[in-house]
Scaffold this motif. Structure first.
Motif, mmCIF file in Angstrom:
data_model
loop_
_atom_site.group_PDB
_atom_site.id
_atom_site.type_symbol
_atom_site.label_atom_id
_atom_site.label_comp_id
_atom_site.label_asym_id
_atom_site.label_seq_id
_atom_site.Cartn_x
_atom_site.Cartn_y
_atom_site.Cartn_z
ATOM 1 N N ILE A 1 0.837 -1.208 0.000
ATOM 2 C CA ILE A 1 0.000 0.000 0.000
ATOM 3 C C ILE A 1 0.870 1.255 0.000
ATOM 4 N N PHE A 2 1.883 1.290 0.861
ATOM 5 C CA PHE A 2 2.760 2.463 0.899
ATOM 6 C C PHE A 2 3.483 2.650 -0.434
ATOM 7 N N LEU A 3 4.026 1.554 -0.994
ATOM 8 C CA LEU A 3 4.745 1.655 -2.257
ATOM 9 C C LEU A 3 3.807 2.019 -3.403
ATOM 10 N N GLY A 4 2.629 1.419 -3.417
ATOM 11 C CA GLY A 4 1.683 1.676 -4.496
ATOM 12 C C GLY A 4 1.191 3.105 -4.537
ATOM 13 N N LEU A 5 0.986 3.698 -3.355
ATOM 14 C CA LEU A 5 0.489 5.070 -3.293
ATOM 15 C C LEU A 5 1.565 6.091 -3.638
ATOM 16 N N ARG A 6 2.832 5.718 -3.507
ATOM 17 C CA ARG A 6 3.932 6.622 -3.849
ATOM 18 C C ARG A 6 4.290 6.580 -5.332
ATOM 19 N N SER A 7 3.610 5.709 -6.099
ATOM 20 C CA SER A 7 4.045 5.458 -7.475
ATOM 21 C C SER A 7 2.857 5.179 -8.375
ATOM 22 N N ILE A 8 3.149 4.983 -9.669
ATOM 23 C CA ILE A 8 2.110 4.657 -10.641
ATOM 24 C C ILE A 8 1.630 3.220 -10.517
ATOM 25 N N VAL A 9 2.227 2.450 -9.606
ATOM 26 C CA VAL A 9 1.831 1.052 -9.434
ATOM 27 C C VAL A 9 0.425 0.944 -8.879
ATOM 28 N N GLY A 10 0.067 1.802 -7.909
ATOM 29 C CA GLY A 10 -1.259 1.758 -7.321
ATOM 30 C C GLY A 10 -1.463 0.570 -6.399
ATOM 31 N N ILE A 11 -2.726 0.373 -5.987
ATOM 32 C CA ILE A 11 -3.085 -0.679 -5.033
ATOM 33 C C ILE A 11 -4.060 -1.642 -5.701
ATOM 34 N N GLU B 1 -6.980 -4.001 -5.681
ATOM 35 C CA GLU B 1 -8.116 -4.099 -4.768
ATOM 36 C C GLU B 1 -8.201 -5.473 -4.097
ATOM 37 N N LYS B 2 -7.554 -6.487 -4.680
ATOM 38 C CA LYS B 2 -7.628 -7.835 -4.120
ATOM 39 C C LYS B 2 -6.907 -7.956 -2.783
ATOM 40 N N ILE B 3 -5.962 -7.052 -2.496
ATOM 41 C CA ILE B 3 -5.233 -7.167 -1.227
ATOM 42 C C ILE B 3 -5.945 -6.446 -0.092
ATOM 43 N N ALA B 4 -7.010 -5.714 -0.396
ATOM 44 C CA ALA B 4 -7.691 -4.903 0.622
ATOM 45 C C ALA B 4 -8.687 -5.734 1.415
ATOM 46 N N THR B 5 -8.649 -5.597 2.737
ATOM 47 C CA THR B 5 -9.669 -6.185 3.591
ATOM 48 C C THR B 5 -10.967 -5.380 3.409
ATOM 49 N N PRO B 6 -12.123 -5.914 3.841
ATOM 50 C CA PRO B 6 -13.369 -5.145 3.707
ATOM 51 C C PRO B 6 -13.312 -3.739 4.318
ATOM 52 N N PRO B 7 -12.728 -3.556 5.533
ATOM 53 C CA PRO B 7 -12.629 -2.177 6.043
ATOM 54 C C PRO B 7 -11.744 -1.290 5.169
ATOM 55 N N MET B 8 -10.639 -1.844 4.643
ATOM 56 C CA MET B 8 -9.780 -1.071 3.745
ATOM 57 C C MET B 8 -10.542 -0.680 2.483
ATOM 58 N N LYS B 9 -11.324 -1.631 1.947
ATOM 59 C CA LYS B 9 -12.071 -1.366 0.713
ATOM 60 C C LYS B 9 -13.042 -0.204 0.917
ATOM 61 N N ARG C 1 -7.950 7.438 -7.751
ATOM 62 C CA ARG C 1 -8.586 7.111 -9.031
ATOM 63 C C ARG C 1 -8.641 5.588 -9.149
ATOM 64 N N TYR C 2 -9.773 5.075 -9.634
ATOM 65 C CA TYR C 2 -9.949 3.624 -9.770
ATOM 66 C C TYR C 2 -9.952 3.253 -11.247
ATOM 67 N N GLU C 3 -9.175 2.219 -11.577
ATOM 68 C CA GLU C 3 -9.131 1.769 -12.957
ATOM 69 C C GLU C 3 -8.689 0.317 -13.009
ATOM 70 N N LYS C 4 -9.517 -0.526 -13.626
ATOM 71 C CA LYS C 4 -9.186 -1.926 -13.900
ATOM 72 C C LYS C 4 -8.680 -2.667 -12.658
ATOM 73 N N GLY C 5 -9.421 -2.508 -11.561
ATOM 74 C CA GLY C 5 -9.109 -3.270 -10.360
ATOM 75 C C GLY C 5 -8.017 -2.693 -9.479
ATOM 76 N N ARG C 6 -7.554 -1.477 -9.773
ATOM 77 C CA ARG C 6 -6.502 -0.857 -8.972
ATOM 78 C C ARG C 6 -6.894 0.570 -8.606
ATOM 79 N N TYR C 7 -6.422 0.990 -7.443
ATOM 80 C CA TYR C 7 -6.613 2.374 -6.988
ATOM 81 C C TYR C 7 -5.289 3.113 -7.135
ATOM 82 N N PHE C 8 -5.365 4.335 -7.692
ATOM 83 C CA PHE C 8 -4.171 5.124 -7.954
ATOM 84 C C PHE C 8 -4.248 6.462 -7.230
ATOM 85 N N ASN C 9 -3.118 6.859 -6.668
ATOM 86 C CA ASN C 9 -3.023 8.139 -5.968
ATOM 87 C C ASN C 9 -2.959 9.277 -6.987
#
Length: 353
Positions: free
Chosen positions: A297-307, A309-317, A330-338
Motif C-alpha cells: 500500500i505504501f509503495l503503491g500510493l507513492r508510485s504509478i503502481v497503485g493498489i 483491490e484484491k489485497i484490501a480487507t473489507p474495512p480497507m475497501k 482514481r480507480y481503474e481496472k481493479g486498482r486504486y491510484f493516488n
C-alpha cells in the motif's frame, strides 16, 4: 518469476554530510577482497535461491560510489550474472562526477552497463559545498556529456532540494540546468536529516519543502515527462525502480545490501570486514501477510503502481471507496491510484487505520 539484482559498493572517496548509507571512506586496501566476496555471495545466492537463467530483469550497482571501483574488478561479477539476465536487461550503475572518468565509463559500457545514474545533486557550487560533495557544477555537466558521447542508452541524475540555500527561483533553475543535459530521467529528493550524519547536528540546513516539491514537479512535467513515483520523473521509466514498487523479489549482494525473496527480508553484514570474512551470512526477517500488504500500500500510493483491490480487507475497501468518492484516489481496472503523491503517506495511514 523475474527478479531484480542489487549490488552494493561500500566505498566512497568522501562522505557527504547528509549520507546515511552504508559506505566507507578510504579503506581502498579492501577493494579487491570486497569484490571477491561479492563474487562468492552472488554465486551462492543464485544457487541457494534457485534463480533460473534468463530471469533477472534488471541489475543496479549502487553505493557508496560504484565509480571508485575499476571496471576490471567488476568483470567477474558480470561473468557470473550474465547467463541469468533476460534479453534486453536494464543494467544501471551509479556514478559520481569526480570519479566517472572516460576510462571508467568506457570500461563499464564494455561490460554491458546501459544506464548511468549520476549523483549530481545540484548545479550550484555553494550548495554542493554545503552538501559535502567533492565535485562542482562544471564536473557534473562534463561527466553527463561524456557518458552521452560514449553512447550510453539511458542517463539519469539525482537532485536534492529543501536545503538552506534553496529558493523557488534557484530550484526552478536547477531543473532548467538539468534539461540542458542529454538525460532521460531525474530523481529529485528533499533533504532529510539522517541519524549519525554531520547534518544531524545542523538541522537548520533543511528548509520546508512542500513549495519546492511542487516547483520541481510542475517544472519537470511541463517538459512532457512523467512522474512515476514521488521522487522520480522521466521520459524513460527506470525498470529497476518500478520493480521495487511492484514488489518484485530481489537479491541484495554486498555489505549492508538488503534483499527480499518471498516472505523473507535478507540482510548481509553491514560491517565490511565481517562481510568479507563471511559473505554468506545473513540476518533474516520474516514478513507476515499484514506487513506485506502494508508495504504494498505504501509503495503503491507513492508510485504509478497503485493498489490492487484484491489485497484490501473489507474495512480497507470501504476507505478506498471513500477516498475515490472524494477524488483523492482514481480507480481503474481493479486498482486504486493516488492523484497527489505528496499526500501518499497520509492516505496510506488512513487506509490502514
Amino acid at each position: 518469476m523475474d527478479h531484480l539484482l542489487y549490488i552494493h559498493i561500500a566505498f566512497c572517496d568522501s562522505k557527504c554530510h547528509y549520507c546515511g548509507f552504508n559506505s566507507y571512506v578510504g579503506r581502498f586496501e579492501l577493494k579487491r577482497a570486497y569484490m571477491e566476496a561479492l563474487e562468492k555471495q552472488l554465486r551462492h545466492d543464485l544457487d541457494r535461491y534457485e534463480i533460473s537463467e534468463g530471469s533477472i530483469e534488471t541489475v543496479f550497482i549502487g553505493g557508496g560510489t560504484p565509480s571508485t571501483i575499476d571496471p576490471e574488478l567488476y568483470a567477474p561479477l558480470f561473468e557470473i550474472f550474465t547467463p541469468f539476465l533476460k534479453e534486453n536487461a536494464e543494467i544501471t550503475s551509479e556514478a559520481n562526477p569526480q570519479s566517472a572518468s572516460e576510462t571508467w565509463l568506457r570500461g563499464m559500457k564494455g561490460l554491458g552497463v546501459n544506464r548511468i545514474s549520476f549523483g549530481v545533486q545540484s548545479f550550484f557550487d555553494d550548495k554542493l559545498r554545503l552538501l559535502g560533495r567533492a565535485h562542482d557544477a562544471h564536473d557534473a555537466r562534463r561527466s553527463v556529456e561524456r557518458a552521452a558521447a560514449l553512447g550510453f542508452e539511458h542517463l539519469s541524475i539525482d537532485l536534492i532540494y529543501a536545503t538552506l540555500p534553496d529558493t523557488p527561483a534557484r530550484i526552478e533553475k536547477e531543473v532548467e540546468n538539468a534539461f540542458e543535459l542529454p538525460i532521460d530521467h531525474i530523481s529529485a529528493y528533499e533533504l532529510t536529516i539522517e541519524e549519525g550524519t554531520p547534518f544531524q547536528k545542523r538541522p537548520e540546513v533543511r528548509r520546508e519543502s512542500e513549495e519546492q516539491a511542487k516547483i520541481v514537479r510542475e517544472t519537470i512535467l511541463s517538459r512532457g515527462w512523467e512522474q512515476y513515483e514521488i521522487s522520480n520523473f522521466g521520459r524513460y521509466l527506470c525498470r529497476h525502480n518500478l520493480g521495487y514498487w511492484e514488489y518484485r523479489p530481489y537479491l541484495g549482494i554486498g555489505s549492508g545490501a538488503v534483499g527480499r525473496l518471498g516472505t523473507e527480508r535478507l540482510y548481509p553484514s553491514a560491517e565490511i570486514e565481517r562481510y568479507i570474512a563471511d559473505p554468506f551470512s545473513k540476518r533474516r526477517e520474516g514478513l507476515n501477510e499484514k506487513e506485506i500488504v502494508e508495504e504494498k500500500i505504501f509503495l503503491g500510493l507513492r508510485s504509478i503502481v497503485g493498489i490492487d483491490e484484491k489485497i484490501a480487507t473489507p474495512p480497507m475497501k470501504k476507505r478506498l471507496e471513500l477516498l475515490r468518492k472524494e477524488r483523492l484516489l482514481r480507480y481503474e481496472k481493479g486498482r486504486y491510484f493516488n492523484v497527489d503523491y505528496l499526500l501518499s503517506d497520509e492516505i496510506a495511514l488512513f487506509i490502514l487505520d
